[in-house]
Write a protein that holds these residues in place. Structure first.
Motif, PDB file in Angstrom:
ATOM      1  N   ARG A   1     -65.033 -43.207  39.844  1.00 30.69           N
ATOM      2  CA  ARG A   1     -65.456 -41.971  40.517  1.00 30.69           C
ATOM      3  C   ARG A   1     -66.801 -41.450  40.010  1.00 30.69           C
ATOM      4  NH1 ARG A   1     -64.398 -37.733  37.238  1.00 30.69           N
ATOM      5  NH2 ARG A   1     -62.935 -38.098  35.549  1.00 30.69           N
ATOM      6  N   ARG A   2     -67.246 -41.945  38.840  1.00 30.46           N
ATOM      7  CA  ARG A   2     -68.525 -41.503  38.287  1.00 30.46           C
ATOM      8  C   ARG A   2     -69.694 -42.349  38.774  1.00 30.46           C
ATOM      9  NH1 ARG A   2     -66.859 -42.310  32.334  1.00 30.46           N
ATOM     10  NH2 ARG A   2     -66.019 -44.082  33.444  1.00 30.46           N
ATOM     11  N   VAL A   3     -69.401 -43.414  39.510  1.00 34.78           N
ATOM     12  CA  VAL A   3     -70.434 -44.341  39.977  1.00 34.78           C
ATOM     13  C   VAL A   3     -70.441 -44.350  41.497  1.00 34.78           C
ATOM     14  CG1 VAL A   3     -71.190 -46.740  40.009  1.00 34.78           C
ATOM     15  CG2 VAL A   3     -70.188 -45.780  37.922  1.00 34.78           C
ATOM     16  N   THR A   4     -71.629 -44.234  42.077  1.00 31.21           N
ATOM     17  CA  THR A   4     -71.772 -44.280  43.523  1.00 31.21           C
ATOM     18  C   THR A   4     -72.732 -45.405  43.893  1.00 31.21           C
ATOM     19  OG1 THR A   4     -71.495 -41.888  43.615  1.00 31.21           O
ATOM     20  CG2 THR A   4     -72.401 -42.961  45.575  1.00 31.21           C
TER      21      THR A   4
ATOM     22  N   VAL B   1     -75.145 -47.530  46.015  1.00 34.45           N
ATOM     23  CA  VAL B   1     -75.975 -47.254  47.181  1.00 34.45           C
ATOM     24  C   VAL B   1     -76.680 -48.544  47.541  1.00 34.45           C
ATOM     25  CG1 VAL B   1     -77.951 -45.951  48.078  1.00 34.45           C
ATOM     26  CG2 VAL B   1     -76.341 -44.852  46.505  1.00 34.45           C
TER      27      VAL B   1
ATOM     28  N   VAL C   1     -79.186 -38.150  41.554  1.00 37.49           N
ATOM     29  CA  VAL C   1     -78.258 -38.867  40.672  1.00 37.49           C
ATOM     30  C   VAL C   1     -78.774 -38.794  39.238  1.00 37.49           C
ATOM     31  CG1 VAL C   1     -77.473 -40.430  42.494  1.00 37.49           C
ATOM     32  CG2 VAL C   1     -79.411 -41.095  41.075  1.00 37.49           C
TER      33      VAL C   1
ATOM     34  N   LYS D   1     -65.478 -49.514  41.211  1.00 37.76           N
ATOM     35  CA  LYS D   1     -64.445 -48.523  41.549  1.00 37.76           C
ATOM     36  C   LYS D   1     -64.316 -47.561  40.380  1.00 37.76           C
ATOM     37  CE  LYS D   1     -62.022 -51.402  44.746  1.00 37.76           C
ATOM     38  NZ  LYS D   1     -60.800 -51.946  45.251  1.00 37.76           N
TER      39      LYS D   1
END
Length: 97
Positions: free
Chosen positions: A5-8, A10, A28, A3
């Protein structure tokens, strides 16, 4: 699940093609490969899956690929074996390019 915002995160199937992986990861800054087969489908996940993801990252121009592993982390007497496995896989990866 992360959690930040800089990490997504996948998630996708490591049996997918390089092209499918390319589309999934997009543009990315870095990839952190944390997959583990838990000895199920070891080559496809831990070896070929990693290689395909590295190829997808290279095709997308992603310069940072971090591969994490906990192999033998609780068995220090086997760490020497881990180094040999790493060196063998490192050679395998270099033959792919």
């Amino acid at each position: 699940m992360v959690k930040d915002r800089r990490v997504t995160p996948v998630k996708f199937d490591l049996h997918e093609s390089v092209e499918e992986m390319r589309q999934a990861i997009g543009d990315v800054d870095a990839i952190y490969f944390t997959a583990e087969s838990v000895a199920k489908d070891l080559l496809q996940t831990d070896a070929f899956g990693a290689v395909k993801l590295m190829q997808a990252a290279a095709k997308n121009g992603i310069k940072r690929f971090v591969m994490l592993s906990a192999l033998f982390s609780r068995e220090p007497t086997r760490w020497r074996q881990l180094v040999l496995i790493y060196l063998a896989s490192f050679g395998f990866l270099h033959r792919q390019y």
